[in-house]
Write a protein that holds these residues in place. Structure first.
Motif, PDB file in Angstrom:
ATOM      1  N   MET A 248       0.801  -1.220   0.000  1.00 38.62           N
ATOM      2  CA  MET A 248       0.000   0.000   0.000  1.00 38.62           C
ATOM      3  C   MET A 248       0.836   1.274   0.000  1.00 38.62           C
ATOM      4  N   MET A 249       2.146   1.165  -0.165  1.00 36.87           N
ATOM      5  CA  MET A 249       2.985   2.357  -0.142  1.00 36.87           C
ATOM      6  C   MET A 249       2.753   3.204  -1.396  1.00 36.87           C
ATOM      7  N   LEU A 250       2.910   2.590  -2.559  1.00 35.82           N
ATOM      8  CA  LEU A 250       2.684   3.318  -3.806  1.00 35.82           C
ATOM      9  C   LEU A 250       1.222   3.722  -3.920  1.00 35.82           C
ATOM     10  N   GLN A 251       0.332   2.854  -3.477  1.00 36.66           N
ATOM     11  CA  GLN A 251      -1.107   3.157  -3.504  1.00 36.66           C
ATOM     12  C   GLN A 251      -1.414   4.409  -2.691  1.00 36.66           C
ATOM     13  N   THR A 252      -0.810   4.532  -1.527  1.00 39.12           N
ATOM     14  CA  THR A 252      -1.030   5.697  -0.660  1.00 39.12           C
ATOM     15  C   THR A 252      -0.586   6.985  -1.345  1.00 39.12           C
ATOM     16  N   ILE A 253       0.569   6.925  -1.995  1.00 38.93           N
ATOM     17  CA  ILE A 253       1.096   8.114  -2.670  1.00 38.93           C
ATOM     18  C   ILE A 253       0.183   8.537  -3.812  1.00 38.93           C
ATOM     19  N   VAL A 254      -0.276   7.559  -4.590  1.00 37.63           N
ATOM     20  CA  VAL A 254      -1.146   7.866  -5.736  1.00 37.63           C
ATOM     21  C   VAL A 254      -2.485   8.416  -5.253  1.00 37.63           C
ATOM     22  N   GLU A 255      -3.037   7.837  -4.193  1.00 42.19           N
ATOM     23  CA  GLU A 255      -4.299   8.344  -3.659  1.00 42.19           C
ATOM     24  C   GLU A 255      -4.159   9.793  -3.192  1.00 42.19           C
ATOM     25  N   ASN A 256      -3.037  10.101  -2.542  1.00 43.55           N
ATOM     26  CA  ASN A 256      -2.801  11.486  -2.125  1.00 43.55           C
ATOM     27  C   ASN A 256      -2.674  12.413  -3.324  1.00 43.55           C
ATOM     28  N   ALA A 257      -2.043  11.917  -4.391  1.00 42.27           N
ATOM     29  CA  ALA A 257      -1.897  12.725  -5.604  1.00 42.27           C
ATOM     30  C   ALA A 257      -3.254  13.030  -6.223  1.00 42.27           C
ATOM     31  N   ILE A 258      -4.152  12.040  -6.190  1.00 42.51           N
ATOM     32  CA  ILE A 258      -5.501  12.258  -6.731  1.00 42.51           C
ATOM     33  C   ILE A 258      -6.283  13.219  -5.838  1.00 42.51           C
ATOM     34  N   LYS A 259      -6.267  12.939  -4.541  1.00 42.10           N
ATOM     35  CA  LYS A 259      -7.102  13.708  -3.614  1.00 42.10           C
ATOM     36  C   LYS A 259      -6.643  15.148  -3.462  1.00 42.10           C
ATOM     37  N   HIS A 260      -5.316  15.341  -3.317  1.00 42.80           N
ATOM     38  CA  HIS A 260      -4.799  16.682  -3.043  1.00 42.80           C
ATOM     39  C   HIS A 260      -4.312  17.407  -4.297  1.00 42.80           C
TER      40      HIS A 260
END
Length: 354
Positions: A248-260
């Protein structure tokens, strides 16, 4: 306290105490001269340096990753070798300080006793070092378990978040009549993501390919929602697939990129994922997204229900120590880049040496 500093403090205190006790009892029994005092100090220094050399060998060759039988054999052989070296050092020290008594020091019984005593000292040191290593890594494991449980629960809540589910289902419903095959594919991707969240369990690292597949499922679903507002680019070198990364490390970064990033832009933007191998067998993961990082943005990401970049920093620190790095920065005024470096040789919590 820094582990290296603590190690040297314990080394100096331990072998310093050894020298002090020997000097004390020698002075009580027969008195001691300045020359004999310095001979004991030099002997203690030899113990310190030789045990430090043993520690270096243990770390360099990963002894604590060996099976118990092989570890036991190698340890005994190493301790015997150090005991022999120590007896030779005692002879040389006595010779250098003029305290050597050949008729006494070269007797077989004296040499045997010196070998046995030296072996016991080294064995006691190794036992303490092993126990310290075990307890320290057990404590690190507990911290990691707490952190990974927090990550897993927060991520599961994120995946089961009603907004995420509603958005995904609404996207699928819009496709049912328009493109049934695409709707089926979207449902499969949702299923894959939820299954991955549930199956993550307590794994410290997973194959890069598995993490990337989940990220692709996530971005494919977001592409349905954002349509032409989201552009996704992958630049993945083949060597990247030989690495393992925290789940979930890369997933977390991508989700933050989408959200923020993307979600705050009317026209949407770009998500670009680059993965390459460095010159010293490390994996560089770079996520580039449209947007701008201001001072309050990084703080808000950390405080986003625990599901933010701070968790990623802490997990990297727990797993790899100083061998990994994390940074997030602006690239001009239109893009934000998040970059992570991970070593190829995994430093596990069970086997980290001091």
């Amino acid at each position: 306290m820094n582990r290296v500093r603590l190690y040297w403090i314990l080394q100096i205190l331990g072998w310093g105490s050894f020298a002090f006790v020997n000097i004390f009892f020698a002075s009580l029994s027969r008195g001691i001269t300045a020359v004999q005092l310095w001979a004991f100090v030099v002997l203690a220094a030899f113990y310190l340096l030789s045990t430090h050399a043993l520690r270096h060998v243990v770390k360099a060759y990963g002894w604590f990753r060996l099976g118990i039988f092989r570890l036991l054999i190698q340890t005994i052989l190493a301790l015997l070798a150090l005991a022999v070296a120590n007896v030779l050092a005692q002879i040389l020290i006595n010779l250098a300080f003029g305290t050597l008594k050949p008729e006494e020091d070269f007797r077989s019984l004296v040499i045997t006793v010196n070998l046995f005593v030296s072996f016991l000292y080294y064995a006691f040191w190794f036992l303490l070092y092993f126990l310290f290593h075990f307890l320290d890594n057990y404590n690190s494991s507990l911290r990691y378990e707490a952190k990974i449980n927090e990550i897993r629960l927060n991520h599961l809540k994120s995946q089961l978040n009603p907004h995420f589910i509603f958005n995904a289902l609404n996207s699928v419903r819009a496709l049912v009549d328009e493109d049934p095959d695409k709707a089926k594919s979207a449902i499969t991707r949702i299923s894959n993501m939820l299954r991955f969240s549930l199956m993550m369990d307590k794994k410290q690292v997973i194959d890069f390919a598995d993490e990337l597949a989940t990220v692709k499922d996530y971005l494919a679903l977001e592409s349905i929602r954002f349509e032409e507002r989201l552009e996704v680019v992958y630049q993945i070198e083949d060597e990247s697939f030989s690495y393992k990364i925290p789940p979930m490390m890369l997933q977390t970064i991508v989700e933050n990129a989408i959200k923020h990033g993307i979600s705050n832009l009317v026209k949407g933007g770009l998500i670009e994922i680059k993965c390459r191998e460095g010159l010293e067998n490390e994996l560089y993961i770079q996520v580039k997204n449209s947007g701008y990082l201001n001072p309050n943005s990084s703080k808000s990401r950390k405080e986003d229900g625990g599901h933010g970049l701070e968790n990623t920093r802490q997990r990297l620190k727990l797993l790899y120590g100083d061998q990994a790095s994390f940074r997030i920065f602006n690239s001009g005024s239109q893009f934000v880049i998040t970059e992570i470096k991970i070593p190829k040789q995994r430093v596990t919590l069970e086997y980290q040496t001091q």
